[in-house]
Design an enzyme around this catalytic site. Structure first.
Site, short mmCIF file in Angstrom:
data_model
loop_
_atom_site.label_atom_id
_atom_site.label_comp_id
_atom_site.label_asym_id
_atom_site.label_seq_id
_atom_site.Cartn_x
_atom_site.Cartn_y
_atom_site.Cartn_z
N SER A 78 42.21 37.58 31.51
CA SER A 78 40.91 38.10 31.83
C SER A 78 39.74 37.12 31.53
CB SER A 78 40.63 39.56 30.96
OG SER A 78 41.22 39.37 29.55
N TYR A 101 54.61 35.75 46.97
CA TYR A 101 53.53 36.21 46.10
C TYR A 101 53.56 37.62 46.58
CZ TYR A 101 49.06 37.65 45.37
OH TYR A 101 47.74 38.44 45.11
#
Length: 262
Positions: free
Chosen positions: A15, A152
């Site tokens: 984050s 992914y």
């Protein structure tokens, strides 16, 4: 709207920038205390400084949460997390025939297993309080697997499965588990990637973006990259007590890229 997040403690993995930081900022502005996580202390400190005017407090934890010992250390320092946002992830365009076994394993460890492990660590405290939020940041690539990033896409599909399974596990409690599916979003990594390709092709970023949504993601209805803040707004709501009837869902912030009404 008051999202009633005051006195809640949230952990957002990965984050310090991009979507993860936008989520942490949105939660902090709503009054939640947030744990900022990144690989380096410098990145964590920089992100925390940006939240100095938020309503909620910001704490920091530097370390790679795809590593079991690091995750265990975090849980020992902050055992009572109310809101877990599994945002940590990596992506890389690569031709299928060029993806070795090691890359498949690395993508699974970072994108999937990190969230599984953190959920396992923090779920018992949520169960003891009969309240909690677990959110996996998946992707539209989970449903429309991109041929240039199959490894992914596989991890993003797996995240949806884990989130739904956990939601079934905690059925009938005050805990909700959801996944959020951003579409193409101009996070830091994507922004750098776009700028590099644009320069390589002697185009402006705006010209590249227009061409990208004409040729690569033509099903997008907004015809632009979403912003991290647009994704964060959805996550902040899902993390709140107001979203108590939403669980086991795969929620799209994909700009209509997924060509399905269901």
């Amino acid at each position: 709207m008051d999202l009633q997040l005051t006195n809640k403690l949230a952990l957002v993995s990965g984050s310090t920038a991009g979507i993860g930081f936008a989520i942490a900022e949105a939660l902090a502005n709503e009054g939640a205390s947030v744990i900022i996580n990144g690989r380096t202390q410098a990145a964590v400190d920089t992100a925390i400084a940006k939240l100095k005017d938020a309503k909620g407090k910001a704490f920091g934890f530097a370390g790679d949460l795809s590593q079991a010992d690091v995750a265990n250390a975090l849980a020992k320092q902050f055992p009572q997390v109310d809101i877990l946002v599994n945002n940590l992830g990596i992506f890389e365009p690569k031709a299928f025939l060029d993806i070795p076994d090691e890359d498949w394993q690395r993508f699974f460890d970072v994108n999937v297993l990190s969230g599984v492990r953190l959920s396992r660590l923090f779920l018992p405290a949520m169960q003891a309080k009969n309240w909690g939020r677990i959110i996996f940041i998946s992707s539209e690539s989970a449903i429309q697997i991109p041929e240039e990033m199959i490894h992914y896409g596989m991890t993003k599909t797996a995240q949806i499965s884990v989130a739904r399974g956990l939601a079934e596990l905690v059925a009938g409690t005050g805990i909700t588990v959801n996944s959020v599916l951003p579409g193409p979003t101009k996070s830091r990594g994507v922004g750098d990637f776009v700028d590099t390709l644009a320069k390589t092709e002697n185009k402006t970023a705006a010209e590249f973006e227009k061409e990208f949504f004409e040729k690569v993601r033509p099903t997008s209805l907004i015809k632009r990259f979403a912003t991290p803040e647009e994704v964060a707004a959805m996550v902040a709501y899902i993390a709140s007590p107001l979203a108590s009837a939403t669980t086991g869902a795969a929620l799209r912030v994909d700009g209509g890229t997924i060509k399905s009404a269901f």
